[in-house]
Design a protein around this motif. Structure first.
Motif, PDB file in Angstrom:
ATOM      1  N   THR A 257       2.288  -3.971   9.207  1.00  0.00           N
ATOM      2  CA  THR A 257       1.930  -2.638   8.715  1.00  0.00           C
ATOM      3  C   THR A 257       1.910  -2.579   7.194  1.00  0.00           C
ATOM      4  OG1 THR A 257       4.215  -1.833   8.618  1.00  0.00           O
ATOM      5  CG2 THR A 257       3.068  -1.641  10.735  1.00  0.00           C
ATOM      6  N   ASP A 292      -4.118  -2.433   8.682  1.00  0.00           N
ATOM      7  CA  ASP A 292      -3.378  -1.194   8.442  1.00  0.00           C
ATOM      8  C   ASP A 292      -3.438  -0.790   6.976  1.00  0.00           C
ATOM      9  OD1 ASP A 292      -1.789   0.961   9.561  1.00  0.00           O
ATOM     10  OD2 ASP A 292      -0.119   0.150   8.396  1.00  0.00           O
ATOM     11  N   ARG A 295      -6.675   0.864   6.511  1.00  0.00           N
ATOM     12  CA  ARG A 295      -6.619   2.192   7.143  1.00  0.00           C
ATOM     13  C   ARG A 295      -5.912   3.195   6.242  1.00  0.00           C
ATOM     14  NH1 ARG A 295      -2.949   4.319  11.117  1.00  0.00           N
ATOM     15  NH2 ARG A 295      -3.959   5.858  12.473  1.00  0.00           N
ATOM     16  N   GLN A 296      -4.793   2.772   5.637  1.00  0.00           N
ATOM     17  CA  GLN A 296      -4.053   3.679   4.759  1.00  0.00           C
ATOM     18  C   GLN A 296      -4.840   3.994   3.485  1.00  0.00           C
ATOM     19  OE1 GLN A 296      -1.320   5.174   5.757  1.00  0.00           O
ATOM     20  NE2 GLN A 296      -1.271   3.956   7.649  1.00  0.00           N
ATOM     21  N   GLU A 298      -8.101   4.059   3.259  1.00  0.00           N
ATOM     22  CA  GLU A 298      -9.171   4.995   3.631  1.00  0.00           C
ATOM     23  C   GLU A 298      -8.623   6.416   3.713  1.00  0.00           C
ATOM     24  OE1 GLU A 298     -13.022   5.823   6.222  1.00  0.00           O
ATOM     25  OE2 GLU A 298     -12.166   3.824   6.175  1.00  0.00           O
ATOM     26  N   HIS A 299      -7.424   6.575   4.251  1.00  0.00           N
ATOM     27  CA  HIS A 299      -6.812   7.902   4.301  1.00  0.00           C
ATOM     28  C   HIS A 299      -6.586   8.450   2.901  1.00  0.00           C
ATOM     29  CE1 HIS A 299      -3.486  10.834   4.660  1.00  0.00           C
ATOM     30  NE2 HIS A 299      -4.084  11.160   5.796  1.00  0.00           N
ATOM     31  N   ARG A 304      -8.489  11.286   5.782  1.00  0.00           N
ATOM     32  CA  ARG A 304      -8.438  11.133   7.241  1.00  0.00           C
ATOM     33  C   ARG A 304      -8.372   9.650   7.592  1.00  0.00           C
ATOM     34  NH1 ARG A 304     -13.533  12.555   5.655  1.00  0.00           N
ATOM     35  NH2 ARG A 304     -15.203  11.089   6.185  1.00  0.00           N
ATOM     36  N   TYR A 305      -7.850   9.373   8.779  1.00  0.00           N
ATOM     37  CA  TYR A 305      -7.773   8.001   9.269  1.00  0.00           C
ATOM     38  C   TYR A 305      -9.046   7.659  10.038  1.00  0.00           C
ATOM     39  CZ  TYR A 305      -2.804   7.929   8.119  1.00  0.00           C
ATOM     40  OH  TYR A 305      -1.603   7.968   7.446  1.00  0.00           O
ATOM     41  N   SER A 308     -10.191   2.327  14.372  1.00  0.00           N
ATOM     42  CA  SER A 308      -9.988   0.918  14.033  1.00  0.00           C
ATOM     43  C   SER A 308     -11.299   0.134  14.063  1.00  0.00           C
ATOM     44  CB  SER A 308      -8.972   0.292  14.984  1.00  0.00           C
ATOM     45  OG  SER A 308      -9.420   0.385  16.322  1.00  0.00           O
TER      46      SER A 308
END
Length: 314
Positions: A257, A292, A295-296, A298-299, A304-305, A308
C-alpha cells in the motif's frame, strides 16, 4: 544513480550486540503513530517512493512479454493526466527493474536509453542452497547479460550457527564476482530467528562489501517488518560511524500500500536522515504497491478514486 561502491573492511565480530525486541518494536510503532502526512506533502512523499522503487517480477511463470510490460510501467509509472495534474515537468520513473538472470537481457533492451538500471537476483534465489561456485557463476552470467545491480542471498545456516567467518568469506566472494555491478545482500530476515542475528548479519554483510543490505526475498513466511528495518538501519548507522562507509537499505516483501511506502520512508528519515531518501541509498522492493500509490495520487489530483482497471498493471 546508486551511491558509489562500499569498500570492504576486515571481519570484526566485536561490534555485535544484542537487540532488545520489545524496545525495538515500541520504537518502530511510535515512528508511524506520531506522523500523519496529508495533501501535497503526501503526494510528494509518494512520488519519492516511486523514484526509489525496484519494480519487480520474480514469478515462476515470468515471460519476456511480462518483463517488457513491467519495463514499460517503469518508464511511465503514472497516467499522463496524473502527471499533468501534479504539475510535473517530466514523467517520473522507478529506481530500477528487478528480474531473474534469464530475463536480464530482455529488460536491458526494453529500458535502453532510459537510464533505469536492471537489477537481477542471483546466487540460487530465494534459498541460496547451491554450491558456491554455481552461485558465483550465476552472478557473472547476470552481469554479463547487462545487470547493473545484483541482489544476492546469504546462507542462513551461517547466521543461525554463528559461522561468521564463513558468512563473511561467502559475501566477499560474491562481491568480487559482481565486478562493476552494485551488490545488495538479502539477509532473509524472516529466517534468522532473532533481531540480534539480523544486526550481526547486517554488520557482516557491510564489512564484506555489500553496497545495500536488503530485508527479504519476498518468499519467506515473514518478510519486511518495521522492527527488522529499524534494526538494519541502526546497523547501517553504526557501520558508518565506525568506518565512514555509506551503505544503502532495501526493504522487500509484504509491502502493498501507499501507506507502507510512507511508513518506510518515515523510518529512513527518522533513523538515517534525508540523505537516505533517494534511490542511491534507498529502494523499495515492490510492484503491487505502485498500483495503490497511483490510485492515491489520482485521488489527490481529481478528488476521487479510479477503478483499478483504469491503471496499467505493473
Amino acid at each position: 544513480m546508486i551511491h558509489p561502491h562500499n569498500s570492504a573492511t576486515p571481519l570484526d565480530i566485536a561490534v555485535f550486540h544484542s537487540v532488545n525486541r520489545p524496545a525495538t518494536e515500541r520504537r518502530a510503532a511510535s515512528l508511524i503513530a506520531r506522523r500523519s502526512i496529508k495533501g501535497a506533502y503526501q503526494a510528494a512523499w509518494l512520488l519519492n517512493a516511486i523514484a526509489c522503487m525496484d519494480l519487480t517480477t520474480l514469478a515462476g511463470d515470468d515471460t519476456p512479454d511480462r518483463v517488457r510490460r513491467l519495463c514499460a510501467k517503469a518508464r511511465r509509472p503514472l497516467a499522463d493526466h496524473i502527471v499533468a495534474g501534479l504539475g510535473l515537468a517530466d514523467m517520473p520513473r522507478t529506481g530500477a527493474v528487478c528480474v531473474y538472470p534469464t530475463m536480464v537481457a530482455t529488460a536491458v533492451a526494453a529500458l535502453n536509453g532510459t537510464g533505469i538500471p536492471v537489477a537481477s537476483v542471483a546466487t540460487g534465489f530465494p534459498a541460496g542452497l547451491m554450491p558456491l561456485d554455481l552461485r558465483l557463476a550465476e552472478i557473472r552470467y547476470a552481469v554479463g547479460q547487462g545487470a547493473q545491480e545484483i541482489d544476492i542471498v546469504i546462507t542462513r545456516a551461517h547466521v543461525l550457527g554463528g559461522h561468521w567467518s564463513a558468512l563473511y568469506d561467502e559475501i566477499a566472494a560474491m562481491k568480487d564476482a559482481c565486478g562493476p555491478a552494485h551488490m545488495k545482500a538479502i539477509l532473509a530476515t524472516g529466517d534468522l530467528a532473532t533481531l540480534s542475528n539480523v544486526y550481526a548479519a547486517s554488520r557482516i554483510a557491510m564489512q564484506a562489501g555489500a553496497d545495500f543490505i536488503k530485508t527479504s526475498t519476498g518468499k519467506e513466511g515473514v518478510n519486511a517488518t518495521l522492527p527488522v528495518g529499524l534494526t538494519m538501519c541502526r546497523a547501517i548507522r553504526d557501520h558508518h560511524a565506525a568506518t565512514g562507509h555509506i551503505v544503502g537499505f532495501k526493504p522487500a516483501g509484504g509491502m502493498k500500500t501507499a501507506k507502507d511506502a510512507l511508513n518506510w520512508q518515515m523510518l529512513m528519515r527518522e533513523e538515517l536522515g534525508r540523505d537516505w531518501l533517494r534511490p542511491g541509498l534507498f529502494r523499495l522492493g515492490a510492484s503491487s504497491m505502485l498500483a495503490d500509490i497511483e490510485r492515491q495520487l489520482e485521488h489527490h489530483v481529481t478528488g476521487r478514486y479510479a477503478a483499478s482497471h483504469r491503471h496499467a498493471l505493473a
